[in-house]
Design a protein around this motif. Structure first.
Motif, PDB file in Angstrom:
ATOM      1  N   GLU A   1      12.171  71.930  51.856  1.00  0.00           N
ATOM      2  CA  GLU A   1      12.640  70.619  51.405  1.00  0.00           C
ATOM      3  C   GLU A   1      11.945  69.490  52.169  1.00  0.00           C
ATOM      4  O   GLU A   1      11.551  68.478  51.578  1.00  0.00           O
ATOM      5  N   GLU A   2      11.770  69.672  53.474  1.00  0.00           N
ATOM      6  CA  GLU A   2      11.110  68.650  54.273  1.00  0.00           C
ATOM      7  C   GLU A   2       9.624  68.555  53.911  1.00  0.00           C
ATOM      8  O   GLU A   2       9.055  67.447  53.838  1.00  0.00           O
ATOM      9  N   ALA A   3       8.997  69.694  53.656  1.00  0.00           N
ATOM     10  CA  ALA A   3       7.587  69.692  53.259  1.00  0.00           C
ATOM     11  C   ALA A   3       7.406  68.957  51.935  1.00  0.00           C
ATOM     12  O   ALA A   3       6.476  68.143  51.782  1.00  0.00           O
ATOM     13  N   GLU A   4       8.296  69.223  50.993  1.00  0.00           N
ATOM     14  CA  GLU A   4       8.200  68.532  49.699  1.00  0.00           C
ATOM     15  C   GLU A   4       8.414  67.023  49.883  1.00  0.00           C
ATOM     16  O   GLU A   4       7.707  66.207  49.269  1.00  0.00           O
ATOM     17  N   ARG A   5       9.370  66.650  50.728  1.00  0.00           N
ATOM     18  CA  ARG A   5       9.634  65.228  50.967  1.00  0.00           C
ATOM     19  C   ARG A   5       8.393  64.538  51.538  1.00  0.00           C
ATOM     20  O   ARG A   5       8.027  63.436  51.100  1.00  0.00           O
ATOM     21  N   GLN A   6       7.735  65.187  52.485  1.00  0.00           N
ATOM     22  CA  GLN A   6       6.565  64.579  53.116  1.00  0.00           C
ATOM     23  C   GLN A   6       5.401  64.449  52.136  1.00  0.00           C
ATOM     24  O   GLN A   6       4.684  63.446  52.139  1.00  0.00           O
TER      25      GLN A   6
ATOM     26  N   LYS B   1      15.258  74.596  54.320  1.00  0.00           N
ATOM     27  CA  LYS B   1      15.211  73.245  54.898  1.00  0.00           C
ATOM     28  C   LYS B   1      13.770  72.845  55.201  1.00  0.00           C
ATOM     29  O   LYS B   1      13.383  71.679  55.018  1.00  0.00           O
ATOM     30  N   GLU B   2      12.934  73.797  55.637  1.00  0.00           N
ATOM     31  CA  GLU B   2      11.522  73.506  55.891  1.00  0.00           C
ATOM     32  C   GLU B   2      10.799  73.168  54.592  1.00  0.00           C
ATOM     33  O   GLU B   2       9.952  72.256  54.559  1.00  0.00           O
TER      34      GLU B   2
ATOM     35  N   LYS C   1      10.917  75.965  46.245  1.00  0.00           N
ATOM     36  CA  LYS C   1      12.256  75.526  46.626  1.00  0.00           C
ATOM     37  C   LYS C   1      13.324  76.202  45.762  1.00  0.00           C
ATOM     38  O   LYS C   1      14.366  76.624  46.272  1.00  0.00           O
TER      39      LYS C   1
END
Length: 289
Positions: free
Chosen positions: A232-237, A229-230, A252
């Motif tokens: 995925e959030e890093a990639e999103r940002q 989840k971390e 990922k």
């Protein structure tokens, strides 16, 4: 000692010069010798040879510095002409399996075979570049390189091919780390927090590299779902900031795979050892050792 160097390029000449200065007799062999090689040979009062078969019988030691793609054929040519008890030093970038094949052939002929991997930038540190070696005759090779002021360290309990394998694995680690560093610090620069990121990473300096890597391996097989989840959030940002993202998708993928594997067959213990983590990873991925 008479040392024959096959491949009189940057690597070959880097060691030829200090070996010559240390009193060894040097013979060079190269199909297309450079002006530097020809000039060095002229200083020695000789010429660059073009025949491995002609060079090998004259030498106590043969050092191969050719391209990895031709290393096996060059080794076989040289070994066929070397005397029993001679030493062959392989400094090529060959596949470890090819080095092991050549070493087995050398053993049949009574020739000691040492695999030497270069662990740094020859162009920058020259003969002081760190070297890693493995194989029969390693002690002789260590003494030989020491006479040139070159630091050759042994692979503990290693055989020829192990040094080359370790060099490749070192490249996997360092080049992967380099790519991740570029991706991460570009994002830090864009957000103006590069200095603060160095501080945020400073706790990693508090443990030895071995302990740090061991902790990653041990905890990955337990905490991959949460860490996914971390990631995925890093990639999103990073994508939201319109930054290039190349490394994180692969990261990922790995965490997604481990998460699926944990879901179907969890690690038996909440605090696995490194060995237990490896056992689980190999089994979960259907791999044998």
């Amino acid at each position: 000692m008479k040392i024959g160097i096959i491949g009189a390029g940057e690597v070959g000449l880097t060691y030829a010069r200090p070996w010559s200065a240390a009193g060894h007799d040097i013979l060079l062999c190269d199909l297309k010798p450079s002006p530097n090689a020809q000039a060095f040979a002229a200083d020695l009062g000789t010429q660059v040879m073009t025949s491995v078969a002609e060079l090998a019988p004259q030498c106590d030691v043969v050092v191969s510095c050719v391209f990895g793609t031709v290393s096996l054929s060059v080794a076989q040519q040289a070994l066929g002409g070397m005397g029993e008890g001679a030493l062959f030093v392989d400094m090529t970038t060959a596949d470890p399996a090819q080095i092991r094949t050549a070493a087995a052939h050398a053993a049949q002929l009574g020739v000691a075979y040492v695999d030497v991997a270069i662990l740094g930038a020859i162009a920058l540190t020259h003969e002081k570049t760190n070297l890693l070696g493995a194989g029969e005759g390693l002690e002789r090779a260590i003494a030989l390189f020491a006479s040139a002021g070159a630091p050759l360290k042994p692979v503990e309990g290693g055989a020829a091919g192990d040094a080359a394998a370790l060099k490749i694995l070192r490249s996997v680690f360092t080049k992967g780390l380099e790519a991740l560093t570029i991706e991460c610090f570009m994002a830090a620069e864009k957000q103006g927090v590069t200095h603060q990121l160095h501080e945020a990473l400073s706790d990693i300096d508090q443990a030895s590299l071995r302990d740090f890597l061991g902790a990653l391996i041990r905890t990955h097989v337990v905490h991959a779902p949460r860490r996914l989840k971390e990631v995925e959030e890093a990639e999103r940002q990073l994508r939201a900031a319109d930054l290039p993202v190349s490394v994180l998708p692969g990261v990922k993928d790995l965490f997604e795979r481990t998460t699926r594997q944990i879901g179907s067959s969890p690690v038996p213990t909440a605090s696995p050892t490194v060995q237990e983590a490896f056992d689980w990873l190999f089994e979960a991925n259907g791999l044998s050792r």
